[in-house]
Design a protein around this motif. Structure first.
Motif, mmCIF file in Angstrom:
data_model
loop_
_atom_site.group_PDB
_atom_site.id
_atom_site.type_symbol
_atom_site.label_atom_id
_atom_site.label_comp_id
_atom_site.label_asym_id
_atom_site.label_seq_id
_atom_site.Cartn_x
_atom_site.Cartn_y
_atom_site.Cartn_z
ATOM 1 N N ARG A 165 0.839 -1.206 0.000
ATOM 2 C CA ARG A 165 0.000 0.000 0.000
ATOM 3 C C ARG A 165 0.870 1.250 0.000
ATOM 4 O O ARG A 165 0.648 2.185 -0.790
ATOM 5 C CB ARG A 165 -0.909 -0.006 1.242
ATOM 6 C CG ARG A 165 -1.794 1.244 1.357
ATOM 7 C CD ARG A 165 -2.542 1.278 2.673
ATOM 8 N NE ARG A 165 -1.675 1.658 3.790
ATOM 9 C CZ ARG A 165 -1.357 2.899 4.095
ATOM 10 N NH1 ARG A 165 -1.807 3.927 3.351
ATOM 11 N NH2 ARG A 165 -0.588 3.166 5.147
ATOM 12 N N LEU A 166 1.879 1.249 0.856
ATOM 13 C CA LEU A 166 2.755 2.408 0.961
ATOM 14 C C LEU A 166 3.627 2.578 -0.277
ATOM 15 O O LEU A 166 3.962 3.705 -0.654
ATOM 16 C CB LEU A 166 3.630 2.267 2.209
ATOM 17 C CG LEU A 166 2.886 2.396 3.540
ATOM 18 C CD1 LEU A 166 3.746 1.873 4.688
ATOM 19 C CD2 LEU A 166 2.449 3.833 3.793
ATOM 20 N N ALA A 167 3.982 1.459 -0.925
ATOM 21 C CA ALA A 167 4.769 1.538 -2.161
ATOM 22 C C ALA A 167 4.008 2.286 -3.238
ATOM 23 O O ALA A 167 4.565 3.121 -3.964
ATOM 24 C CB ALA A 167 5.143 0.138 -2.638
ATOM 25 N N VAL A 168 2.706 2.005 -3.339
ATOM 26 C CA VAL A 168 1.871 2.692 -4.333
ATOM 27 C C VAL A 168 1.725 4.170 -3.985
ATOM 28 O O VAL A 168 1.648 5.023 -4.875
ATOM 29 C CB VAL A 168 0.488 1.996 -4.444
ATOM 30 C CG1 VAL A 168 -0.510 2.854 -5.202
ATOM 31 C CG2 VAL A 168 0.643 0.641 -5.130
ATOM 32 N N ARG A 169 1.735 4.473 -2.705
ATOM 33 C CA ARG A 169 1.654 5.878 -2.288
ATOM 34 C C ARG A 169 2.985 6.604 -2.434
ATOM 35 O O ARG A 169 3.062 7.818 -2.247
ATOM 36 C CB ARG A 169 1.201 5.955 -0.817
ATOM 37 C CG ARG A 169 -0.126 5.296 -0.526
ATOM 38 C CD ARG A 169 -1.284 6.002 -1.158
ATOM 39 N NE ARG A 169 -1.401 7.367 -0.719
ATOM 40 C CZ ARG A 169 -2.543 8.054 -0.682
ATOM 41 N NH1 ARG A 169 -3.669 7.474 -1.065
ATOM 42 N NH2 ARG A 169 -2.558 9.300 -0.279
ATOM 43 N N SER A 170 4.036 5.836 -2.774
ATOM 44 C CA SER A 170 5.384 6.413 -2.828
ATOM 45 C C SER A 170 5.993 6.421 -4.226
ATOM 46 O O SER A 170 7.172 6.709 -4.385
ATOM 47 C CB SER A 170 6.311 5.639 -1.882
ATOM 48 O OG SER A 170 5.783 5.579 -0.589
ATOM 49 N N GLY A 171 5.197 6.078 -5.249
ATOM 50 C CA GLY A 171 5.700 6.174 -6.613
ATOM 51 C C GLY A 171 5.533 4.944 -7.470
ATOM 52 O O GLY A 171 5.658 5.017 -8.692
ATOM 53 N N ALA A 172 5.266 3.791 -6.855
ATOM 54 C CA ALA A 172 4.991 2.589 -7.651
ATOM 55 C C ALA A 172 3.543 2.618 -8.119
ATOM 56 O O ALA A 172 2.697 3.275 -7.504
ATOM 57 C CB ALA A 172 5.253 1.338 -6.823
ATOM 58 N N ASP A 173 3.252 1.901 -9.204
ATOM 59 C CA ASP A 173 1.892 1.865 -9.731
ATOM 60 C C ASP A 173 1.233 0.491 -9.588
ATOM 61 O O ASP A 173 0.014 0.394 -9.503
ATOM 62 C CB ASP A 173 1.895 2.259 -11.211
ATOM 63 C CG ASP A 173 2.412 3.670 -11.432
ATOM 64 O OD1 ASP A 173 1.991 4.570 -10.683
ATOM 65 O OD2 ASP A 173 3.262 3.865 -12.324
ATOM 66 N N LEU A 174 2.048 -0.537 -9.563
ATOM 67 C CA LEU A 174 1.547 -1.905 -9.464
ATOM 68 C C LEU A 174 2.538 -2.705 -8.627
ATOM 69 O O LEU A 174 3.745 -2.631 -8.862
ATOM 70 C CB LEU A 174 1.420 -2.534 -10.863
ATOM 71 C CG LEU A 174 1.126 -4.035 -10.951
ATOM 72 C CD1 LEU A 174 -0.270 -4.349 -10.394
ATOM 73 C CD2 LEU A 174 1.231 -4.517 -12.406
ATOM 74 N N VAL A 175 2.047 -3.437 -7.634
ATOM 75 C CA VAL A 175 2.911 -4.251 -6.776
ATOM 76 C C VAL A 175 2.513 -5.707 -6.899
ATOM 77 O O VAL A 175 1.353 -6.067 -6.661
ATOM 78 C CB VAL A 175 2.844 -3.816 -5.297
ATOM 79 C CG1 VAL A 175 3.795 -4.660 -4.448
ATOM 80 C CG2 VAL A 175 3.165 -2.335 -5.156
ATOM 81 N N ILE A 176 3.483 -6.543 -7.275
ATOM 82 C CA ILE A 176 3.284 -7.979 -7.430
ATOM 83 C C ILE A 176 4.151 -8.688 -6.396
ATOM 84 O O ILE A 176 5.305 -8.303 -6.174
ATOM 85 C CB ILE A 176 3.663 -8.436 -8.855
ATOM 86 C CG1 ILE A 176 2.764 -7.729 -9.884
ATOM 87 C CG2 ILE A 176 3.574 -9.956 -9.012
ATOM 88 C CD1 ILE A 176 3.286 -7.813 -11.297
ATOM 89 N N GLU A 177 3.618 -9.699 -5.779
ATOM 90 C CA GLU A 177 4.335 -10.409 -4.721
ATOM 91 C C GLU A 177 5.313 -11.438 -5.284
ATOM 92 O O GLU A 177 4.955 -12.233 -6.152
ATOM 93 C CB GLU A 177 3.337 -11.131 -3.812
ATOM 94 C CG GLU A 177 3.977 -11.890 -2.674
ATOM 95 C CD GLU A 177 2.957 -12.529 -1.744
ATOM 96 O OE1 GLU A 177 3.306 -12.778 -0.584
ATOM 97 O OE2 GLU A 177 1.804 -12.763 -2.175
ATOM 98 N N LEU A 178 6.538 -11.412 -4.773
ATOM 99 C CA LEU A 178 7.506 -12.460 -5.103
ATOM 100 C C LEU A 178 7.227 -13.651 -4.185
ATOM 101 O O LEU A 178 7.199 -13.489 -2.964
ATOM 102 C CB LEU A 178 8.929 -11.944 -4.886
ATOM 103 C CG LEU A 178 10.065 -12.923 -5.234
ATOM 104 C CD1 LEU A 178 10.082 -13.226 -6.729
ATOM 105 C CD2 LEU A 178 11.417 -12.359 -4.794
ATOM 106 N N PRO A 179 7.010 -14.851 -4.727
ATOM 107 C CA PRO A 179 6.720 -16.020 -3.884
ATOM 108 C C PRO A 179 7.795 -16.242 -2.829
ATOM 109 O O PRO A 179 8.984 -15.991 -3.065
ATOM 110 C CB PRO A 179 6.674 -17.167 -4.891
ATOM 111 C CG PRO A 179 6.265 -16.521 -6.175
ATOM 112 C CD PRO A 179 6.945 -15.186 -6.162
ATOM 113 N N VAL A 180 7.373 -16.756 -1.673
ATOM 114 C CA VAL A 180 8.247 -16.842 -0.512
ATOM 115 C C VAL A 180 9.496 -17.672 -0.770
ATOM 116 O O VAL A 180 10.575 -17.361 -0.260
ATOM 117 C CB VAL A 180 7.476 -17.370 0.718
ATOM 118 C CG1 VAL A 180 6.998 -18.802 0.510
ATOM 119 C CG2 VAL A 180 8.324 -17.253 1.970
#
Length: 397
Positions: free
Chosen positions: A56-71
């Motif tokens: 959430r904070l990444a999108v508020r800080s300049g990213a547009d889309l966040v995808i999770e890297l599998p553990v």
């Protein structure tokens, strides 16, 4: 529309990350897609804050889309971590470049270093093996060989961000990706540096400050600083120390045969780990197992892999899906473009993604288990199966 991809952990986000995003925008990126580590990170540790909050904070800080890297890729050596992340960005079919930080700051020199490393790994494999048999790590042995005939490349791969940059380039080559490399020279402080320089501090330094309750406002955005304060007040800052007893229990209840199945355990390391089962603390356990050949970060990753149950077989497959953690309007535009070009499915619901195949079910199983364990690392323990109920961040402001 120019889409740039970034691989990150944002553990936590700091002014260096903000600088990287700004320079990526200045290089022409209109949209930024990031692949971010989830609740566990590559140094063999828990993330300081929950992945959904960081997304959430990444999108508020300049990213547009966040995808999770599998553990299992988060808790892997640099080459595997990089390969998983690059594969996800490439699989969108909508990313034009990959942007990464480096001490070098010169993409062509990094490409040359990558080519040198590839040649050395093949033509000097026997020499590398001989050095490792003396108790040295593979990166140390490789660097020693490369230094024998290309000192510039050797000096480049001796730096941590350069090493990771080289692995991104190797992954681009491996997957035949059309994404172009773009690198931003790391500014002011070095990786894991505990010094402070003109508003810049490393993530390692910030984690120390957060643990000690020291304000970090000077070194990150106002929104991140506020979120860190709120998380601390609610007992939502994670610490590996809170997993000490469950890690020790897991080790004491495992056999050498079970440990041998765990990813990145080899050359008889299972017996060394099993022999350390009487340790009374994580620190004692780590120092008992560590040698010149096995770095502390590698041992920490293996301990967490044992706890989560990540096996060698779990690394036989590339990510079967991309799980979306957060996006904004520009992120929606990336996903719209990817709708016709993506090589794997991208969605936010892990329950739905788990139904795609047996491989997808296993990836989701590990992710859910990892999040359940992560909840035990918080001062305020969270309920199990939180991943099933996760609400992703959609920011259309």
């Amino acid at each position: 529309m120019k889409v740039s991809g970034i691989v990150c952990e944002y553990n936590p986000f700091h002014n260096g990350h903000l600088y990287h995003i700004r320079k990526t925008r200045e290089n022409g990126a209109t949209h930024i897609a990031v692949v971010m580590s989830g609740n566990f990170v590559q140094r063999g540790d828990v993330a300081v804050m929950d992945k959904l909050e960081r997304a959430r904070l990444a999108v508020r800080s300049g990213a547009d889309l966040v995808i999770e890297l599998p553990v299992q890729y988060c808790l892997a050596p640099a080459e595997v971590f990089a390969a998983g992340a690059v594969y996800l960005l490439d699989s969108l079919g909508a990313v034009d470049e990959i942007s990464f930080g480096s001490e070098c700051g010169d993409a062509q020199k990094l490409i040359k270093a990558m080519e040198t490393v590839d040649i050395a790994a093949i033509t000097h494999s026997a020499e590398i093996k001989s050095i490792m048999e003396k108790g040295y790590t593979y990166p140390r042995a490789l660097n020693s060989v490369v230094n024998g005939y290309d000192t510039e490349s050797a000096s480049i791969i001796a730096e941590p961000n350069n090493t990771l940059a080289v692995e991104y380039l190797r992954a681009l080559k491996r997957f035949g990706s059309d994404m172009k490399p773009y690198t931003v020279k790391r500014k002011n402080v070095r990786h894991d540096d505990l010094e402070i320089d003109n508003g810049f501090a490393s993530a390692s330094n910030l984690r120390e400050m957060i643990e000690q309750g020291v304000p970090v406002d000077e070194f990150t955005t106002a929104e991140w600083a506020e979120a860190i304060r709120n998380a601390a007040s609610k007992g939502e800052i994670a610490s590996l120390s809170r997993l000490e007893r469950v890690i020790l229990y897991k080790l004491r209840s495992s056999t050498p045969e079970e440990i041998e199945l765990i990813y990145d355990v080899g050359q008889g390391l299972e017996h060394r780990i099993f022999g350390a089962r009487m340790a009374g603390s994580i620190d004692e356990l780590l120092f008992t197992v560590k040698t010149k050949r096995y770095t502390m970060a590698r041992i920490r990753r293996i301990m967490l892999a044992i706890l989560i149950g990540i096996t060698k077989a779990d690394m036989d497959q590339l990510p079967p899906y991309g799980r979306i953690l957060a996006f904004n309007e520009r992120g929606r535009e990336i996903l719209a473009k990817a709708k016709d070009t993506a090589n794997i499915p991208f969605a936010s619901s892990i329950a739905e993604l788990s139904q795609l195949s047996d491989v997808a079910e296993r990836f989701a199983e590990l992710e859910i288990r990892a999040s359940d364990i992560y909840g035990l690392a918080l001062e305020t323990v969270t309920s199990a199966e939180k991943d099933y109920r996760a609400k992703i961040m959609i920011d259309m402001e």
